[in-house]
Write an enzyme that holds these catalytic residues in place. Sequence first.
Site, PDB file in Angstrom:
ATOM      1  N   GLU A   1      76.644   5.119  62.979  1.00 37.95           N
ATOM      2  CA  GLU A   1      76.108   4.370  64.113  1.00 37.95           C
ATOM      3  C   GLU A   1      77.173   4.110  65.180  1.00 37.95           C
ATOM      4  O   GLU A   1      76.890   4.132  66.372  1.00 37.95           O
ATOM      5  CB  GLU A   1      75.499   3.057  63.629  1.00 37.95           C
ATOM      6  CG  GLU A   1      74.224   3.238  62.798  1.00 37.95           C
ATOM      7  CD  GLU A   1      74.487   3.700  61.370  1.00 37.95           C
ATOM      8  OE1 GLU A   1      75.641   3.605  60.906  1.00 37.95           O
ATOM      9  OE2 GLU A   1      73.528   4.166  60.717  1.00 37.95           O
TER      10      GLU A   1
ATOM     11  N   HIS B   1      66.022  -4.045  56.220  1.00 40.04           N
ATOM     12  CA  HIS B   1      65.051  -3.293  57.020  1.00 40.04           C
ATOM     13  C   HIS B   1      64.115  -4.251  57.747  1.00 40.04           C
ATOM     14  O   HIS B   1      62.984  -3.903  58.054  1.00 40.04           O
ATOM     15  CB  HIS B   1      64.245  -2.333  56.146  1.00 40.04           C
ATOM     16  CG  HIS B   1      65.072  -1.245  55.529  1.00 40.04           C
ATOM     17  ND1 HIS B   1      65.725  -1.414  54.341  1.00 40.04           N
ATOM     18  CD2 HIS B   1      65.386  -0.005  55.951  1.00 40.04           C
ATOM     19  CE1 HIS B   1      66.379  -0.298  54.045  1.00 40.04           C
ATOM     20  NE2 HIS B   1      66.197   0.574  55.008  1.00 40.04           N
TER      21      HIS B   1
END
Lengths: 356, 411
Positions: free
Chosen positions: A91, A161
Amino acid sequence: MAMTMRKGLARGIAAARRRISNSREVEKERSEVKPTNLFSAINQALHIALETDPRAYVFGEDVRFGGVFRCTTGLADRFGKARVFNTPLCEQGIAGFAIGLAAMGNRAIAEIQFADYIYPAFDQIVNEAAKYRYRSGNQFNCGGLTIRTPYGAVGHGGHYHSQSPEAFFCHVPGLKVVIPRSPRQAKGLLLSSIRDPNPVVFFEPKWLYRLAVEDVPEHDYMLPLSEAEVIRPGSDITLVGWGAQLSIMEQACENASKDGISCELIDLRTLIPWDKETVEASVKKTGRLLISHEAPLTGGFGAEISAAIAEHCFLRLEAPVARICGLDTPFPLVYEPFYMPTKNKILDAIKATVNY
Amino acid sequence: MPSLSKICSSFCFLSLLPRSRSRAPNPQAMAALRRFSSPAILPLRRFAASCPFSATAGDDQAVMTVETSVPFTGHRIDTPSRSVETTPKELLSFFREMSLMRRMEIAADSLYKAKLIRGFCHLYDGQEAVAVGMEAAITKKDAIITAYRDHCIFLGRGGKLIEAFSELMGRRAGCSKGKGGSMHFYRREAEFYGGHGIVGAQIPLGCGIALGQKYSKEETVTFTMYGDGAANQGQLFEALNMSALWDLPVILVCENNHYGMGTAEWRAAKSPAYYKRGDYVPGLKVDGMDALAVKQACKFAKEHVLKNGPMILEMDTYRYHGHSMSDPGSSYRTRDEISGIRQERDPIERIRKLILSHEISTANELKDIEKEVRKEVDAAIAQAKECPMPDSSELFANIYVKGLGVKDQAP
């Protein structure tokens, strides 16, 4: 491209002047609308963004195959693998490369697969993207940067999540933070974010990807950034929220109206720079404010709104500002229903605030 | 064995090469093909037939020597011997443990589909030889830390099925009290540091554990596990540098299952030779489908890192399931590829054939073991289903010591 942008902006401004719930009336004259879910609306916006700007690129983890939420389906087939491509799982690298690409005058549309994974990219976004223009005395910028990332609960996502990290980015001047509440909003706001000359972090409510279906115009349109929208007018209390939480708040407003309480519901849409005027005007009218978000209470963006309203509307407030937010716990797996700012929690707070 | 042409076509399909490259052979795609035509997937019959073997059947403690399926490949290090010492008892325990792991994962798949397991769930079937072989080489004082594909590592560390299924279903008897779920299994008493949800984030942690071990002078080591996807995260390289700088007793185990989520390794890594990517850190490439090779490599690595500092073990392995439950696992690779690996390299079948060829047990006896394992799993699931959810006070517990900071919200 520039023409499209100007036209789009003009449309957005016209819509805003009319103070309707969104630019629906203007759009009807222009093109067909079709029932569309949120991920398809995002997909349409990305198609349009790549179509209208040959220097726009989409990349991230598994995006070439359509991404885990299917938002990028068909893009690689249509625009080629040079413009829509997969990255390794890194990322920080995704954000860094996107900033560099944007600094060269391109529109870099990067995807972080889940907002929970954005933290490795935090330094790049906060220190590099946000301050690029400022620290170079406007010689350089990465205004073409848009980072899309799905946020929020899905009912069973667990710790990594489900998070709503928007408040971290709201503490960073130089960034814009945008969160849509519905398919139509998502398409218009995403196109504005991509074309906005500032770096934008665009959080998508993943709970609504398939769940929310709305008539969405097929053509290219933009909705204004930094303009909140009154989606339900009322007179007794102002409710402010964003993203998926608005549908919960709307249900609470519905229930409150049965008890004779008239709620005004505002979608903030852009969290920074945020539309203080709309919220202030509403609170001055109703005298009460409730803010609701999924992120934990402490240090959430609700705290900033609450402080600003206390500063600017102190003498008009008839009750303390209420905040109904996620609990101050890590996002729990089995106890997600307890953690969430549910309709009943909001309804109780509406009543308590109105009867203060 | 699936014909090589089938595998070739699967890779060509996967690669969808850019036009400019389609004229010339793509070196990366060719490398991938070489991998699949390597001896690693030669028919097992040949492997078994060529095994030097010196033990009398019937004595389950008798030491026997088995040759690994393929040689180790080293980077800045001399490779260990291909001849692995084992015993009939060990082979049978490998068979049993791997069958148990396999059965647990398949049951988890069904429980997930029945919505009894919520959250995100990543299954380990196909990779069992890594968990089992590693445990055979080390003690429970050595530490292990891994990412989110953690169920079988937990079992390997001595975790119980009931704890695993309870955790998966969010029940009180779970190894993390039902608060962690699939990605967050831990076992303090066996130095299992979990169960981490963010790709690559556990690697620096593992190196930090090794730093602690170096201070403690107890001659223990840490196995820090990560996947080929995480191998591209920057944190790995920061951690490698510090570990090498300070000679930390850490073994970086790269479980290379060849797909980082839905992206093939060669699409994501300029060099998919992960055992070489530590540059100055020695590495060893191991057939991760061969429990004995894994054991040999881990034993070798433990000795090495205690004297010389870190080392990378790349385990060439394969996951049969998709990345997580939302991934059918068949959109970025072919079914032929998966069934080919199952037929040629399956870690349980490898051990089964070894047991049969050395007449340690009969095929029926092994089937009986599998039946027992199935019963154990079913019993654990039934027990876990009966187990209550965690107490509601657990929502606020363990955030701070004594719940400080959440007082206002606590019920």
